[in-house]
Design a protein around this motif. Structure first.
Motif, PDB file in Angstrom:
ATOM      1  N   ARG A  75       3.973  -7.057   8.930  1.00 46.24           N
ATOM      2  CA  ARG A  75       3.806  -6.891   7.478  1.00 46.24           C
ATOM      3  C   ARG A  75       5.074  -6.319   6.851  1.00 46.24           C
ATOM      4  NH1 ARG A  75       2.689  -2.497   4.697  1.00 46.24           N
ATOM      5  NH2 ARG A  75       1.912  -1.325   6.485  1.00 46.24           N
ATOM      6  N   ARG A  79       8.191  -7.911   3.992  1.00 45.59           N
ATOM      7  CA  ARG A  79       8.156  -7.293   2.663  1.00 45.59           C
ATOM      8  C   ARG A  79       9.157  -7.931   1.696  1.00 45.59           C
ATOM      9  NH1 ARG A  79       8.673  -1.615   3.481  1.00 45.59           N
ATOM     10  NH2 ARG A  79       6.411  -1.510   3.472  1.00 45.59           N
ATOM     11  N   ARG A  92       1.203 -12.203   4.009  1.00 45.29           N
ATOM     12  CA  ARG A  92       1.467 -10.767   4.199  1.00 45.29           C
ATOM     13  C   ARG A  92       0.238  -9.952   3.822  1.00 45.29           C
ATOM     14  NH1 ARG A  92       3.547  -6.284   1.403  1.00 45.29           N
ATOM     15  NH2 ARG A  92       4.783  -4.935   2.763  1.00 45.29           N
ATOM     16  N   LYS A  96      -1.937  -7.502   6.154  1.00 47.38           N
ATOM     17  CA  LYS A  96      -2.275  -6.143   5.721  1.00 47.38           C
ATOM     18  C   LYS A  96      -3.777  -5.884   5.894  1.00 47.38           C
ATOM     19  CE  LYS A  96      -1.730  -3.099   1.717  1.00 47.38           C
ATOM     20  NZ  LYS A  96      -1.212  -3.016   0.346  1.00 47.38           N
TER      21      LYS A  96
END
Length: 166
Positions: A75, A79, A92, A96
């Motif tokens: 994750r 970013r 992503r 999460k």
């Protein structure tokens, strides 16, 4: 799923400054799920022993290293790219959600081990938070203090709000 520890963690994490404190502890190398379980045990007054610390660490360490940490690293790795790529941002966010679910599963495993432990009948000589903090994060005593105070306040609030306390 028994939700006592999970509810405690959600209520604790919602307190001002706790998210930042947990992220600091995580950056210092601490297993935050293990510390949150320790905060719950401290706040409830469960005696901390070396054997119990080892039991919790034996549950937490492999799951954290093999499941939670790889999801977190993936994750975090995505970013910057995800800001420019909507499909990657969606993936992503899925990672999460998996990471959060993995943390919840770890907390459930810790709860299953620790929930039956009785409350201490006399003064506690060893407290959970310092016992569960890795040596690499030994300089994090101020963060542990913040977490411990908030944990006791959270537990008191939960006990006051419980229908059994009426």
């Amino acid at each position: 799923m028994h939700d006592e520890l999970w509810k405690f963690v959600l209520d604790l994490y919602a307190r001002p400054g706790i998210e930042t404190t947990c992220l600091q502890l995580q950056a210092d190398g601490a297993n935050v799920c293990l510390l949150l379980c320790g905060a719950w045990l401290d706040a409830r007054g469960v005696a901390c022993t070396c054997e119990r610390v080892r039991l919790l660490e034996a549950i937490a360490t492999p799951w954290h290293e093999d499941v939670v940490r790889p999801l977190r690293e993936l994750r975090q790795q995505w970013r910057a790219q995800a800001v420019q790529d909507p499909e990657l941002m969606h993936l992503r966010e899925s990672v999460k959600a998996l990471e959060l679910n993995a943390e919840r599963q770890l907390l459930q495993r810790l709860h299953d081990q620790a929930a039956p432990w009785p409350l201490a009948t006399q003064g506690l000589s060893m407290t959970w938070l310092p016992a569960l903090l890795p040596a690499t994060a030994a300089h994090s005593s101020a963060a542990l203090h913040v977490l411990g105070v908030a944990a006791r306040e959270t537990q008191a609030w939960l006990e006051d709000a419980s229908p059994l306390s009426s």
